[in-house]
Design a protein around this motif. Structure first.
Motif, PDB file in Angstrom:
ATOM      1  N   MET A 137       1.294  -1.305  -0.169  1.00  0.00           N
ATOM      2  CA  MET A 137       0.046   0.204   0.304  1.00  0.00           C
ATOM      3  C   MET A 137       0.872   1.394  -0.002  1.00  0.00           C
ATOM      4  SD  MET A 137      -3.012   1.090   0.072  1.00  0.00           S
ATOM      5  CE  MET A 137      -4.519  -0.644   0.190  1.00  0.00           C
ATOM      6  N   TYR A 138       2.271   1.376   0.461  1.00  0.00           N
ATOM      7  CA  TYR A 138       2.869   2.171   0.569  1.00  0.00           C
ATOM      8  C   TYR A 138       3.854   2.734  -1.022  1.00  0.00           C
ATOM      9  CZ  TYR A 138       6.236   5.201   1.882  1.00  0.00           C
ATOM     10  OH  TYR A 138       7.155   6.151   2.159  1.00  0.00           O
ATOM     11  N   ASP A 139       3.477   1.345  -1.133  1.00  0.00           N
ATOM     12  CA  ASP A 139       4.353   1.567  -3.001  1.00  0.00           C
ATOM     13  C   ASP A 139       3.267   2.271  -3.533  1.00  0.00           C
ATOM     14  OD1 ASP A 139       6.957   0.833  -4.229  1.00  0.00           O
ATOM     15  OD2 ASP A 139       5.235  -0.628  -5.602  1.00  0.00           O
ATOM     16  N   LEU A 160      -3.877  -3.610  -5.952  1.00  0.00           N
ATOM     17  CA  LEU A 160      -4.620  -2.940  -4.501  1.00  0.00           C
ATOM     18  C   LEU A 160      -5.096  -4.317  -3.634  1.00  0.00           C
ATOM     19  CD1 LEU A 160      -6.088  -0.464  -2.846  1.00  0.00           C
ATOM     20  CD2 LEU A 160      -7.450   0.215  -4.433  1.00  0.00           C
ATOM     21  N   ILE A 161      -6.078  -5.143  -4.997  1.00  0.00           N
ATOM     22  CA  ILE A 161      -6.769  -6.079  -4.352  1.00  0.00           C
ATOM     23  C   ILE A 161      -5.584  -7.095  -3.087  1.00  0.00           C
ATOM     24  CG2 ILE A 161      -7.852  -8.046  -5.035  1.00  0.00           C
ATOM     25  CD1 ILE A 161      -9.342  -6.782  -7.304  1.00  0.00           C
ATOM     26  N   VAL A 162      -4.347  -7.097  -3.429  1.00  0.00           N
ATOM     27  CA  VAL A 162      -3.594  -8.227  -3.102  1.00  0.00           C
ATOM     28  C   VAL A 162      -3.281  -7.630  -1.737  1.00  0.00           C
ATOM     29  CG1 VAL A 162      -1.554  -9.161  -3.036  1.00  0.00           C
ATOM     30  CG2 VAL A 162      -2.754  -9.277  -5.296  1.00  0.00           C
ATOM     31  N   SER A 163      -2.866  -6.146  -1.972  1.00  0.00           N
ATOM     32  CA  SER A 163      -2.881  -5.227  -0.693  1.00  0.00           C
ATOM     33  C   SER A 163      -3.427  -5.195   0.367  1.00  0.00           C
ATOM     34  CB  SER A 163      -2.523  -3.553  -0.765  1.00  0.00           C
ATOM     35  OG  SER A 163      -2.016  -3.096   1.081  1.00  0.00           O
ATOM     36  N   ARG A 198     -14.906  -7.162  -3.310  1.00  0.00           N
ATOM     37  CA  ARG A 198     -15.415  -8.251  -3.237  1.00  0.00           C
ATOM     38  C   ARG A 198     -14.308  -8.718  -1.177  1.00  0.00           C
ATOM     39  NH1 ARG A 198     -19.540  -6.664  -4.666  1.00  0.00           N
ATOM     40  NH2 ARG A 198     -20.196  -9.074  -3.787  1.00  0.00           N
ATOM     41  N   MET A 199     -13.775  -8.309  -0.718  1.00  0.00           N
ATOM     42  CA  MET A 199     -13.285  -9.030   0.607  1.00  0.00           C
ATOM     43  C   MET A 199     -14.978  -9.387   0.928  1.00  0.00           C
ATOM     44  SD  MET A 199     -10.246  -9.756   0.998  1.00  0.00           S
ATOM     45  CE  MET A 199      -9.844 -10.198   2.188  1.00  0.00           C
ATOM     46  N   ILE A 200     -15.971  -8.624   1.349  1.00  0.00           N
ATOM     47  CA  ILE A 200     -16.818  -9.364   2.159  1.00  0.00           C
ATOM     48  C   ILE A 200     -17.359 -10.462   2.054  1.00  0.00           C
ATOM     49  CG2 ILE A 200     -17.428  -5.976   2.558  1.00  0.00           C
ATOM     50  CD1 ILE A 200     -19.061  -6.917   0.117  1.00  0.00           C
ATOM     51  N   ASP A 201     -17.184 -10.586   0.780  1.00  0.00           N
ATOM     52  CA  ASP A 201     -17.696 -11.935   0.494  1.00  0.00           C
ATOM     53  C   ASP A 201     -17.534 -12.960   1.316  1.00  0.00           C
ATOM     54  OD1 ASP A 201     -20.003 -10.744  -0.670  1.00  0.00           O
ATOM     55  OD2 ASP A 201     -17.980 -10.513  -2.640  1.00  0.00           O
TER      56      ASP A 201
END
Length: 497
Positions: free
Chosen positions: A185-187, A214-217, A282-285
């Motif tokens: 995220m900092y990168d 972004l999704i991986v972070s 979709r992390m909420i799922d």
């Protein structure tokens, strides 16, 4: 800026400094310092909460009076001040409720070390609540981990060393994933302040750039905090950590430590990623599915236990599942329900651990259900308290657990596609909760001819009985006067956004 705006910084610094002071004090003096610090921080948090409710606005405090990136920021709103106050109340009652057991659980030469760890734990929880900087949050996550591990292993009997090692391994895995996600995220953004990261993330999403990183972070940070808060299936360390530590440690670990990590995740969702952006990943799922699984499998594991403290510990797995189910709904109502359940679970689970030790003490020190038969007659205060906590966990009206389940049900009916699964699992989990908690209540109130009814009275253990009464009152207050608390949570989330 009003003087009261210094209180968050004073609270963190006072807790840290008191840990250093306790290192050179005898045990009795360290105990007094610990209690005074918790009370002082609680009073400052209460005053800050009243101030924020009157102004209706959050504020940012520059540590060292320098802006970022040279300085560090603390942010205080209604939700932060309310959570800090609640953490202090639970910690004080947990320490008071287990004080009579500490001489038999920890060698006298290490009593001041115990209070050092508690003070450091309090400072780390306050920092996680107030900080507006992600790297500072990571630093205090590590302080929290070390303090919690020390509280587990300081007893040094039975399986405490094994439990501490297992806890440390899993916690370091979670911390590593959190740090890895933060580095990505900092990168991507070039910032560590939460508000600045959020602005950059919104720009990245608007431009359609770096979507996969972004999704991986986000996934790494969420997974790290899920491991540290014992979301199913990352809960293997929890039963031993809660089951074999000191009484006060078990109450604090189950009620506060995991909640500190969950509160940090809430801040990441709202103040780092942004609620709408987080939902789009979709992390909420994922959180929703594992939350539902935790509610079922945590309860099934509790039913199979024959040890009362491990049963209560496995119940925490189910209750943490409730919190993540609320996150997974992806709505404001679901988030409000989850935050209220953080308060409800903290008030109830610490009550259950403190009450359970009273039942085992009058059963020859045994934690097996067969030996606990009739123990509520031998220690009436512990029996009443354990019954009250059990009723709350099941969701009986007048107790905080009922309001939690009502809020989750109300939130579920507003979510298309998740309503049926939420309501079904909520119902099944409630039935399972009733199975193992009511079974225990029936057991401790089953009279036997071999059970002498002359046991612990109020005269013998005044401080212990008073602590149980305060825990019950706190639970009932949350149950019958929940609307102001719910309104405060909603106001705090609005300030977050």
């Amino acid at each position: 800026m009003d003087f009261i705006c210094n209180f968050p910084f004073f609270s963190i610094l006072l807790s840290l400094f008191s840990g250093t002071v306790c290192s050179v004090l005898p045990a009795k003096a360290a105990k007094i310092v610990n209690r005074v610090v918790i009370l002082a921080v609680g009073l400052m948090s209460a005053a800050l909460l009243l101030y924020l409710l009157s102004t209706g606005e959050s504020f940012i405090y520059w540590m060292g009076h320098f802006p970022a990136p040279w300085g560090n920021e603390i942010r205080a709103g209604v939700l932060e001040a309310g959570m800090a106050l609640f953490f202090c109340i639970i910690m004080y009652l947990s320490m008071a409720g287990g004080a009579h057991k500490l001489p038999g659980e920890v060698v006298e030469s290490k009593h001041n070390l115990y209070y050092i760890l508690v003070n450091l734990l309090l400072s780390s929880l306050l920092a996680l609540v107030y900080t507006n900087d992600m790297f500072t949050a990571y630093v205090f996550v590590e302080i929290n981990t070390i303090s919690a591990c020390g509280l587990i292993m300081i007893r040094q009997v039975g399986r405490t060393i094994e439990a501490a090692v297992r806890y440390m391994i899993m916690s370091l895995l979670g911390s590593g994933l959190l740090l890895f996600g933060l580095c990505i995220m900092y990168d991507l953004t070039g910032h560590l302040l939460m508000s600045n990261i959020k602005e950059s993330v919104e720009l990245i999403v608007a431009n359609g750039e770096y979507q996969i990183p972004l999704i991986v972070s986000v996934a790494l940070m969420c997974t790290g905090l899920c491991i540290k808060s014992a979301l199913f299936p990352f809960h293997a360390w929890l039963p031993d950590a809660y089951g074999y530590s000191t009484v006060s440690s078990a109450a604090i670990l189950s009620s506060l430590v995991s909640k500190g990590y969950i509160f940090l995740l809430i801040k990441i969702i709202y103040r780092v990623i942004g609620f709408s952006v987080f939902n789009s990943t979709r992390m909420i799922d994922v959180l929703f599915v594992f939350g539902l699984m935790g509610m079922i499998f945590g309860s099934l594991s509790a039913i199979k236990e024959n040890d009362i403290r491990r049963m209560i510990a496995f119940s925490s797995v189910a209750q943490i599942g409730y919190i993540y189910m609320g996150f997974g709904m992806g709505t404001q109502a679901g988030m409000v329900a989850s935050i209220f359940h953080i308060l409800s679970h903290a008030a109830t689970k610490s009550l259950l651990f403190i009450a359970a030790i009273g039942l085992t003490d009058v059963s020859g020190g045994s934690r097996r259900f067969a030996d606990l038969t009739g123990s509520a007659y031998r220690n009436k205060w512990a029996g009443v308290a354990f019954t009250a906590g059990s009723l709350s966990m099941v969701g009986v009206p007048l107790f905080s657990g009922f309001i939690s389940k009502l809020l989750f049900a109300q939130a579920a009916v507003q979510v298309e596609g998740k309503m049926l699964a939420s309501l079904i699992v909520l119902g099944i989990s409630t039935v399972l909760n009733a199975v193992y908690f009511m079974k225990t209540v029936i057991r401790i109130y089953t009279a036997t001819t071999e059970t002498p009814y002359e046991g612990i009275t109020f005269r013998h253990m005044k401080a212990y009985a008073v602590t149980l009464v305060f825990f019950i009152l706190l639970n009932v207050i949350l149950g019958v006067s929940s609307q102001p608390v719910v309104n405060m949570i909603g106001q705090g989330l609005a300030m977050f956004a």
